[in-house]
Write a protein that holds these residues in place. Structure first.
Motif, PDB file in Angstrom:
ATOM      1  N   GLY C  43       0.816  -1.206   0.000  1.00 35.80           N
ATOM      2  CA  GLY C  43       0.000   0.000   0.000  1.00 35.80           C
ATOM      3  C   GLY C  43       0.849   1.256   0.000  1.00 35.80           C
ATOM      4  N   PHE C  44       0.197   2.354  -0.311  1.00 34.39           N
ATOM      5  CA  PHE C  44       0.904   3.630  -0.371  1.00 34.39           C
ATOM      6  C   PHE C  44      -0.087   4.758  -0.119  1.00 34.39           C
ATOM      7  CE2 PHE C  44      -0.840   2.989  -4.536  1.00 34.39           C
ATOM      8  CZ  PHE C  44      -1.356   4.225  -4.847  1.00 34.39           C
ATOM      9  N   GLY C  45       0.435   5.961  -0.013  1.00 34.75           N
ATOM     10  CA  GLY C  45      -0.422   7.120   0.145  1.00 34.75           C
ATOM     11  C   GLY C  45       0.287   8.381  -0.302  1.00 34.75           C
ATOM     12  N   VAL C  46      -0.514   9.339  -0.754  1.00 36.55           N
ATOM     13  CA  VAL C  46       0.003  10.656  -1.100  1.00 36.55           C
ATOM     14  C   VAL C  46      -0.916  11.688  -0.457  1.00 36.55           C
ATOM     15  CG1 VAL C  46       0.572  12.254  -2.964  1.00 36.55           C
ATOM     16  CG2 VAL C  46       0.847   9.795  -3.313  1.00 36.55           C
ATOM     17  N   GLY C  47      -0.322  12.669   0.203  1.00 40.67           N
ATOM     18  CA  GLY C  47      -1.089  13.785   0.740  1.00 40.67           C
ATOM     19  C   GLY C  47      -0.569  15.073   0.132  1.00 40.67           C
ATOM     20  N   TRP C  48      -1.457  16.012  -0.153  1.00 36.22           N
ATOM     21  CA  TRP C  48      -0.996  17.274  -0.726  1.00 36.22           C
ATOM     22  C   TRP C  48      -1.912  18.425  -0.316  1.00 36.22           C
ATOM     23  CZ3 TRP C  48      -3.742  13.680  -3.524  1.00 36.22           C
ATOM     24  CH2 TRP C  48      -4.877  14.127  -4.210  1.00 36.22           C
ATOM     25  N   TYR C  49      -1.362  19.621  -0.378  1.00 31.82           N
ATOM     26  CA  TYR C  49      -2.118  20.824  -0.083  1.00 31.82           C
ATOM     27  C   TYR C  49      -2.415  21.555  -1.380  1.00 31.82           C
ATOM     28  CZ  TYR C  49      -0.917  19.989   4.771  1.00 31.82           C
ATOM     29  OH  TYR C  49      -0.792  19.417   6.007  1.00 31.82           O
ATOM     30  N   GLY C  50      -3.664  21.994  -1.510  1.00 26.39           N
ATOM     31  CA  GLY C  50      -4.061  22.729  -2.700  1.00 26.39           C
ATOM     32  C   GLY C  50      -4.801  23.991  -2.308  1.00 26.39           C
ATOM     33  N   ALA C  51      -5.927  24.211  -2.986  1.00 24.71           N
ATOM     34  CA  ALA C  51      -6.682  25.437  -2.723  1.00 24.71           C
ATOM     35  C   ALA C  51      -7.473  25.366  -1.417  1.00 24.71           C
ATOM     36  CB  ALA C  51      -7.630  25.709  -3.891  1.00 24.71           C
ATOM     37  N   GLN C  52      -7.749  24.142  -0.923  1.00 29.10           N
ATOM     38  CA  GLN C  52      -8.525  24.002   0.302  1.00 29.10           C
ATOM     39  C   GLN C  52      -7.616  24.120   1.527  1.00 29.10           C
ATOM     40  OE1 GLN C  52     -11.763  23.497  -0.486  1.00 29.10           O
ATOM     41  NE2 GLN C  52     -11.030  23.525  -2.590  1.00 29.10           N
ATOM     42  N   PRO C  53      -8.180  24.494   2.671  1.00 28.37           N
ATOM     43  CA  PRO C  53      -7.341  24.516   3.881  1.00 28.37           C
ATOM     44  C   PRO C  53      -6.897  23.114   4.298  1.00 28.37           C
ATOM     45  CG  PRO C  53      -9.638  25.089   4.389  1.00 28.37           C
ATOM     46  CD  PRO C  53      -9.519  25.023   2.894  1.00 28.37           C
ATOM     47  N   MET C  54      -7.775  22.115   4.135  1.00 31.09           N
ATOM     48  CA  MET C  54      -7.434  20.745   4.518  1.00 31.09           C
ATOM     49  C   MET C  54      -6.650  20.092   3.392  1.00 31.09           C
ATOM     50  SD  MET C  54      -9.065  19.265   7.364  1.00 31.09           S
ATOM     51  CE  MET C  54      -9.856  17.717   6.843  1.00 31.09           C
ATOM     52  N   PRO C  55      -5.639  19.320   3.739  1.00 31.99           N
ATOM     53  CA  PRO C  55      -4.929  18.600   2.679  1.00 31.99           C
ATOM     54  C   PRO C  55      -5.782  17.447   2.141  1.00 31.99           C
ATOM     55  CG  PRO C  55      -4.100  17.939   4.827  1.00 31.99           C
ATOM     56  CD  PRO C  55      -5.079  19.057   5.076  1.00 31.99           C
ATOM     57  N   ALA C  56      -5.508  17.043   0.904  1.00 36.18           N
ATOM     58  CA  ALA C  56      -6.117  15.849   0.324  1.00 36.18           C
ATOM     59  C   ALA C  56      -5.229  14.655   0.637  1.00 36.18           C
ATOM     60  CB  ALA C  56      -6.239  16.004  -1.192  1.00 36.18           C
ATOM     61  N   VAL C  57      -5.847  13.486   0.775  1.00 31.81           N
ATOM     62  CA  VAL C  57      -5.071  12.256   0.987  1.00 31.81           C
ATOM     63  C   VAL C  57      -5.618  11.178   0.069  1.00 31.81           C
ATOM     64  CG1 VAL C  57      -4.446  10.455   2.620  1.00 31.81           C
ATOM     65  CG2 VAL C  57      -4.535  12.816   3.391  1.00 31.81           C
ATOM     66  N   PHE C  58      -4.734  10.588  -0.735  1.00 30.80           N
ATOM     67  CA  PHE C  58      -5.111   9.467  -1.604  1.00 30.80           C
ATOM     68  C   PHE C  58      -4.323   8.252  -1.137  1.00 30.80           C
ATOM     69  CE2 PHE C  58      -4.053   6.903  -5.398  1.00 30.80           C
ATOM     70  CZ  PHE C  58      -5.321   6.497  -5.753  1.00 30.80           C
ATOM     71  N   ARG C  59      -5.033   7.184  -0.743  1.00 27.80           N
ATOM     72  CA  ARG C  59      -4.353   5.996  -0.210  1.00 27.80           C
ATOM     73  C   ARG C  59      -4.892   4.746  -0.884  1.00 27.80           C
ATOM     74  NH1 ARG C  59      -4.564   6.782   6.277  1.00 27.80           N
ATOM     75  NH2 ARG C  59      -6.808   6.624   5.932  1.00 27.80           N
ATOM     76  N   SER C  60      -4.028   3.777  -1.093  1.00 29.64           N
ATOM     77  CA  SER C  60      -4.449   2.573  -1.796  1.00 29.64           C
ATOM     78  C   SER C  60      -3.688   1.375  -1.265  1.00 29.64           C
ATOM     79  CB  SER C  60      -4.190   2.736  -3.290  1.00 29.64           C
ATOM     80  OG  SER C  60      -4.282   1.497  -3.954  1.00 29.64           O
ATOM     81  N   ILE C  61      -4.323   0.198  -1.325  1.00 31.79           N
ATOM     82  CA  ILE C  61      -3.645  -1.004  -0.840  1.00 31.79           C
ATOM     83  C   ILE C  61      -2.952  -1.746  -1.966  1.00 31.79           C
ATOM     84  CG2 ILE C  61      -5.168  -1.297   1.124  1.00 31.79           C
ATOM     85  CD1 ILE C  61      -6.617  -3.460  -0.471  1.00 31.79           C
ATOM     86  N   GLU C  62      -3.029  -1.236  -3.172  1.00 37.34           N
ATOM     87  CA  GLU C  62      -2.295  -1.896  -4.254  1.00 37.34           C
ATOM     88  C   GLU C  62      -0.848  -1.425  -4.263  1.00 37.34           C
ATOM     89  OE1 GLU C  62      -4.541  -1.697  -7.928  1.00 37.34           O
ATOM     90  OE2 GLU C  62      -6.352  -1.851  -6.719  1.00 37.34           O
ATOM     91  N   PRO C  63       0.056  -2.249  -4.808  1.00 40.21           N
ATOM     92  CA  PRO C  63       1.434  -1.783  -4.912  1.00 40.21           C
ATOM     93  C   PRO C  63       1.490  -0.504  -5.751  1.00 40.21           C
ATOM     94  CG  PRO C  63       1.310  -4.143  -5.368  1.00 40.21           C
ATOM     95  CD  PRO C  63      -0.104  -3.630  -5.305  1.00 40.21           C
ATOM     96  N   ALA C  64       2.320   0.431  -5.324  1.00 39.71           N
ATOM     97  CA  ALA C  64       2.377   1.728  -5.994  1.00 39.71           C
ATOM     98  C   ALA C  64       2.844   1.614  -7.444  1.00 39.71           C
ATOM     99  CB  ALA C  64       3.312   2.660  -5.217  1.00 39.71           C
ATOM    100  N   TRP C  65       3.724   0.649  -7.717  1.00 43.83           N
ATOM    101  CA  TRP C  65       4.390   0.662  -9.020  1.00 43.83           C
ATOM    102  C   TRP C  65       3.444   0.443 -10.184  1.00 43.83           C
ATOM    103  CZ3 TRP C  65       5.882  -3.102  -5.290  1.00 43.83           C
ATOM    104  CH2 TRP C  65       5.416  -4.381  -5.516  1.00 43.83           C
ATOM    105  N   ASN C  66       2.321  -0.219  -9.968  1.00 43.22           N
ATOM    106  CA  ASN C  66       1.404  -0.460 -11.074  1.00 43.22           C
ATOM    107  C   ASN C  66       0.059   0.219 -10.871  1.00 43.22           C
ATOM    108  OD1 ASN C  66       2.431  -1.857 -13.289  1.00 43.22           O
ATOM    109  ND2 ASN C  66       2.506  -3.779 -12.173  1.00 43.22           N
ATOM    110  N   ASP C  67      -0.029   1.126  -9.931  1.00 42.07           N
ATOM    111  CA  ASP C  67      -1.317   1.751  -9.652  1.00 42.07           C
ATOM    112  C   ASP C  67      -1.599   2.865 -10.660  1.00 42.07           C
ATOM    113  OD1 ASP C  67      -3.368   1.835  -7.093  1.00 42.07           O
ATOM    114  OD2 ASP C  67      -3.259   3.700  -8.219  1.00 42.07           O
ATOM    115  N   ARG C  68      -2.631   2.657 -11.447  1.00 36.72           N
ATOM    116  CA  ARG C  68      -2.932   3.614 -12.514  1.00 36.72           C
ATOM    117  C   ARG C  68      -3.526   4.899 -11.965  1.00 36.72           C
ATOM    118  NH1 ARG C  68      -4.995   0.733 -17.914  1.00 36.72           N
ATOM    119  NH2 ARG C  68      -3.210  -0.656 -18.174  1.00 36.72           N
ATOM    120  N   ASN C  69      -4.317   4.803 -10.910  1.00 37.11           N
ATOM    121  CA  ASN C  69      -4.906   6.020 -10.365  1.00 37.11           C
ATOM    122  C   ASN C  69      -3.829   6.939  -9.789  1.00 37.11           C
ATOM    123  OD1 ASN C  69      -7.609   5.526 -11.036  1.00 37.11           O
ATOM    124  ND2 ASN C  69      -7.860   4.177  -9.271  1.00 37.11           N
ATOM    125  N   LEU C  70      -2.828   6.348  -9.163  1.00 40.96           N
ATOM    126  CA  LEU C  70      -1.718   7.168  -8.663  1.00 40.96           C
ATOM    127  C   LEU C  70      -1.052   7.904  -9.812  1.00 40.96           C
ATOM    128  CD1 LEU C  70       0.202   8.123  -6.473  1.00 40.96           C
ATOM    129  CD2 LEU C  70       1.514   6.010  -6.771  1.00 40.96           C
TER     130      LEU C  70
END
Lengths: 280, 280, 280, 280
Positions: C43-70
């Motif tokens: 699994g992996f995760g990415v968090g980032w800050y954009g226009a909103q005050p709260m950061p976004a978090v995208f997390r997945s249990i698939e291996p990162a290397w083949n994750d198309r959504n990532l």
């Protein structure tokens, strides 16, 4: 590069095959020793024969090493004919329909290797598949296409000839598209009674394939190993890489050969693709 | 039966489209009101255009209503052109490559409906796809085949004609296989600038399709609704089922029609499939 | 052993951080060079800050290397503050709620390492968490517990002190249960403006941590590298393992230290856990 | 609102239980008739006893209706004691560790219902769990907490008393936090030999629970139904909602009752929670 294991013999708990040996298939999924790709984390599958005529197939896109459902199933299901496969994608999507083993009626099929330049050849290969079989293709792998070509060429009647014709066609189509070495890999297939394993690549430098030594011989050499007393004389494993480190247990299948594990005497023979008789 | 939504207009947070309206697409995924299938839990997808020329596509096989990543993305990404689709499988496997929207270069495509007796027709339809496009097919849905037929017939140059030829071919192939009403459904496609939406079925009893009333008119009728003051005059929604219950907000696309949402005046026209000029 | 990356600086497409460098985080997920575990496929995760005050978090249990959504998200989202983490489970289940980064309000948190003998210590540690925060724990990792301990001890007001008290408590609880070296690892946390990174282990033999050299210096040393001309002076990367092989680009954070990346002068200081003042 | 089914009797293929009856559990997962939530698409689980002392558990976060692995397993595994559960989340994440049935040693446990205001009560409830059991909690559901409370209070020795004490504690904790009706639902648990099913809610308005009529009686009433000739006299189903529409086949468990399915005479008794004897 994938890994696979085919077992035929006395019924065993599947976990004995997948988790027990020191270099088990599951451990191999994390750290390959012989393979081209180091990690096999792009899904897996297990097929087995039980009380039903059709084999069961359990496939998942999660890495095998942490899959709890695989552990549960392996810990509770006993079978005398098991196929197991762990996948390292060579490009096609990680999805259940791309996981091996593939099934058609009573038959299972799995493959470690690839068709080089698949996207160039794919349409011509798919066109050569029996139109009645075509709609049964659910995934996008080269392996499933080879399976359906073999079915088209009579796998259910004469597996060695059907596989020879399938690979012969792949090489013919490949050469016409300028692909020098179209085919690479090892293949296992079974109807639930006999089991065929092929090692072949167009460049004659195929991925590895091993079969286990006759149980009668192993018993003599290793009288201290209890499990060898318990399994039947005809028990046999065919694997992409050796499991465990028992001296004398593993024999390499020679380049361009195939073996048959069957009731009675097993067999090992040379393998030659059969080119299409008429220009395609 | 799937559901879909296409938005073109002032940039909005995607969550405003998916979660905010009372009968939002996400709520519809749990309880459909107009649809044939009651639940749309077989995966979903969102495509949007941002700073890059190519649109982004996020697809998942989990039900949309509890997908946390969808909620995160929808809550942080702003776009002026969004496609969203929730799926109820009519038979093909639940996998990411079968989720809409499909993408080719700058184009997105989504569909609610089906090709009847797909397995009978599939091989002939796939054969009619441009061989150069053929390897790009990754899934096993009828919808992706229709998309690639439309691309084959010039979608990127003239969408209405290309879709008319694609559906004309499907009907021709269907009739030759004894399928009376081969085509059913609504289709949306976009190149990131204009957006085309089609409503057509061979039996002239197509799944529903609605477009939102001109914003200038809605503003006059509902001066109290703040959002209408904020969005641009050209903002438009096209949906498989109405969202919310604002009086006068939704207009049904007539049977056998298509609409174009584009810079300047939008357009609504009759749609007729174009049969292959020569016997196929 | 996990891997992580924290970026603060000029807004970049996330893919520049994850996929571009020669030894990118995604490549590291397949083949680690410095790590204890060789593969990070849980699994992996990415968090980032954009226009909103709260950061976004995208997390997945698939291996990162083949994750198309990532890949899609990374190719379309630009941010000036990004956390990315790839996981190799040390025992807890592979599920989204166990993927980093964790989020609380405006804060993100990620960790590479472990609490030794977690199951022995877990109940006492959880009891020390502010009861008002307790229900927010969704997963079962040691990392999320450390986060909530730090929140309990004032992370939002004074991160270095809060982390010192959290780790001090973990060591105290550990020692009382006979665990000699309870804490191991590196931690990154941010409120969207500043970023703190800690390297500490009870045995003073911590997992690696590196920060990138001041951009002004790198520009002088490598005038030929275009990207260095484009990013702001204050751009900084903190990583569990160096990315790429640019000479002079990476500096090891010393054992038992923490760094602060902030507007103005960054800072690097010694780190000492603070034991609970009263017997627990 | 979830759905569940518990089967005890002659060994059957699991698919006979899940897919065969007209209103099978799988069909119910798409369209509930009696339930509060209409769709149960937030994961499922099946537990069964076979040759091993420990039951197997297969759990997945995909909707049950399209899960191919469930279909494979159900089509190949025969068992005389099966638990099956389909989930509609009441808030906790959709992850395998939140899917029922839960397992502890030889015991299985599943629940349809909820603890009201769980987040208010959770910490106090978790504190009441035996510290030795605490680390075994892997998910975040109310159901798993009730299970571990029951284990704490002696489930393995005296299930009705243990469940009465667990629910008594939940009501006590709830009332002290101002929750009027803390407990709602039906529970099934088994040790592989006997099976206990509880119907209780604090407001005495519990979710439905049904048990199948004695096979000997059903045989007399329906001599034409072949399956009734084949299964043993002691075969019994307990379900959250009736399956099929065989007249006389289903009997509602009365409000605030529990039943025991066991070798010999089954039993049906009133159920009363047992409040903690001392102020908690």
């Amino acid at each position: 590069m994938c890994r696979w294991l085919a077992y035929s013999g006395s019924p065993v708990l599947i976990q004995e095959l997948l988790y027990r040996p020191k270099h088990s298939l599951i451990v191999q999924s994390l750290h390959s020793q012989l393979g081209a790709e180091e990690t096999n984390g792009d899904g897996f599958g297990v097929g087995w024969y039980g009380a039903q005529p059709m084999p069961a197939v359990f496939r998942s896109i999660e890495p095998a090493w942490n899959d709890r459902n695989l552990r549960e199933i392996a810990g509770h299901i006993t079978s005398g004919l098991v196929f197991a496969h762990i996948r390292a994608s060579t490009g096609s999507p990680v999805q259940q329909t791309n996981c091996h083993p593939f099934r058609h009626d009573r038959w299972l099929w799995m493959h470690n290797g690839l068709i080089h330049d698949l996207l160039k050849l794919k349409r011509d290969l798919v066109l050569a598949i029996d139109p009645a079989l075509y709609p049964a293709i659910e995934g996008t792998t080269d392996s499933e296409i080879i399976f359906h070509l073999a079915l088209t060429f009579g796998l259910e009647d004469d597996p060695p000839t059907a596989v020879a014709r399938a690979i012969g066609l792949i090489e013919d189509v490949g050469h016409r598209h300028g692909v020098e070495y179209p085919m690479q890999g090892t293949i296992a297939t079974t109807n639930g009674e006999s089991l065929w394993a092929f090692r072949y690549s167009s460049e004659h430098n195929s991925r590895s394939l091993f079969f286990s030594t006759d149980v009668r011989l192993l018993r003599e050499q290793h009288p201290e190993i209890e499990i060898l007393q318990l399994v039947s004389d005809e028990t046999r494993l065919v694997v992409s890489e050796p499991l465990g480190d028992l001296a004398g247990a593993w024999n390499e299948v020679p380049e361009s050969s195939y073996g048959v594990v069957q009731p009675g005497q097993d067999d090992l023979r040379p393998f030659t693709p059969r080119a299409p008789s008429h220009p395609h």
